[in-house]
Structures are given as structure tokens and as C-alpha cells.
Design a protein around this motif. Sequence first.
Motif, PDB file in Angstrom:
ATOM      1  N   ARG A  41       0.836  -1.190   0.000  1.00 33.63           N
ATOM      2  CA  ARG A  41       0.000   0.000   0.000  1.00 33.63           C
ATOM      3  C   ARG A  41       0.872   1.242   0.000  1.00 33.63           C
ATOM      4  O   ARG A  41       2.034   1.209   0.418  1.00 33.63           O
ATOM      5  N   VAL A  96      -3.627   3.647  -1.218  1.00 36.66           N
ATOM      6  CA  VAL A  96      -3.903   2.852  -2.405  1.00 36.66           C
ATOM      7  C   VAL A  96      -3.251   1.487  -2.191  1.00 36.66           C
ATOM      8  O   VAL A  96      -2.062   1.425  -1.856  1.00 36.66           O
ATOM      9  N   GLY A 126      -3.895  -0.755  -8.607  1.00 41.96           N
ATOM     10  CA  GLY A 126      -4.236  -0.292  -7.266  1.00 41.96           C
ATOM     11  C   GLY A 126      -5.717  -0.013  -7.075  1.00 41.96           C
ATOM     12  O   GLY A 126      -6.443   0.278  -8.029  1.00 41.96           O
ATOM     13  N   THR A 127      -6.138  -0.097  -5.837  1.00 38.91           N
ATOM     14  CA  THR A 127      -7.503   0.259  -5.464  1.00 38.91           C
ATOM     15  C   THR A 127      -7.419   1.093  -4.191  1.00 38.91           C
ATOM     16  O   THR A 127      -6.673   0.760  -3.270  1.00 38.91           O
ATOM     17  N   ALA A 128      -8.162   2.176  -4.151  1.00 43.34           N
ATOM     18  CA  ALA A 128      -8.050   3.138  -3.053  1.00 43.34           C
ATOM     19  C   ALA A 128      -8.950   2.761  -1.888  1.00 43.34           C
ATOM     20  O   ALA A 128     -10.120   2.424  -2.074  1.00 43.34           O
TER      21      ALA A 128
END
Length: 133
Positions: A41, A96, A126-128
Motif C-alpha cells: 500500500r 492505495v 491499485g484500489t483506493a
Amino acid sequence: QVQLVESGGGLVQDGGSLTLSCAASGRGLSSYGVYGVGWFRQAPGKEREFVAYITHSGGREYYSDSAKGRFAIYRDNAQYRAYLLMNNLRPDDTAVYYCTVRRGYMLGYEESGYQDGSSYDYWGQGTAVTVSS
């Protein structure tokens, strides 16, 4: 070549839970079962950091001190997916989150160096995750 797509991020309140998913695809998919999977992250203004890692068979898991006891990594090789279950989320988990894979098992270092992002071969976009207080 393996493509990774993360999903499942979003806004959650302090103490809440989220499950992130990482779906693999691409010409290298047949080798997915020999890849170790990691989650990293990156928070705003900070360096990327290791969160969790699972070996190619799913037999061993490793966590950062921050994630230990709150997060769980698991994988479904038949579905070419990996997951990060996050419980008891805190505002400092806001970041993220990236899924990544590496061929450590094939190259003899599956259970070492997994905290080093440079040891990985492919990364998702990525995913927030945002945790509100």
C-alpha cells in the motif's frame, strides 16, 4: 505476462471492514499457481509499504506488524484470484492498495525478501481505501 486488477476499495468508517480482490489474467496465467502474491500500500505522501504475502500454494502467510491480527490474505488458484480481508480498519490504513506477484518459488526464494517490492514481477493498478474517523 500477467495482468492484475484490484477491486473492492472504497470509503469505510473507523473500525469497519473491507475485502480487496485481485484478479489475474494474461498469457502467463497458467503459471499463476507458482507465483507468490503480495499486497502493498501507499499512503499519500508516503513510500510504498508491504502489507501481506502468501506463498504459491497458500500454505504460508506473512504480515506487516500493522496488518497482523487485523488483515488476512488468501488465494484461490483455481479462480486466479487473491484477496485481502481487512478488519478493524483505522484512518492510518488509508492508502492505495496494490496486488503483486513474484516467481520466488521457481527461483528458490519464496519465503524471503517478500517485503521488498523490487522482488515482484507484476503489479496491478491499485484500489483506493479511505478510512474515515
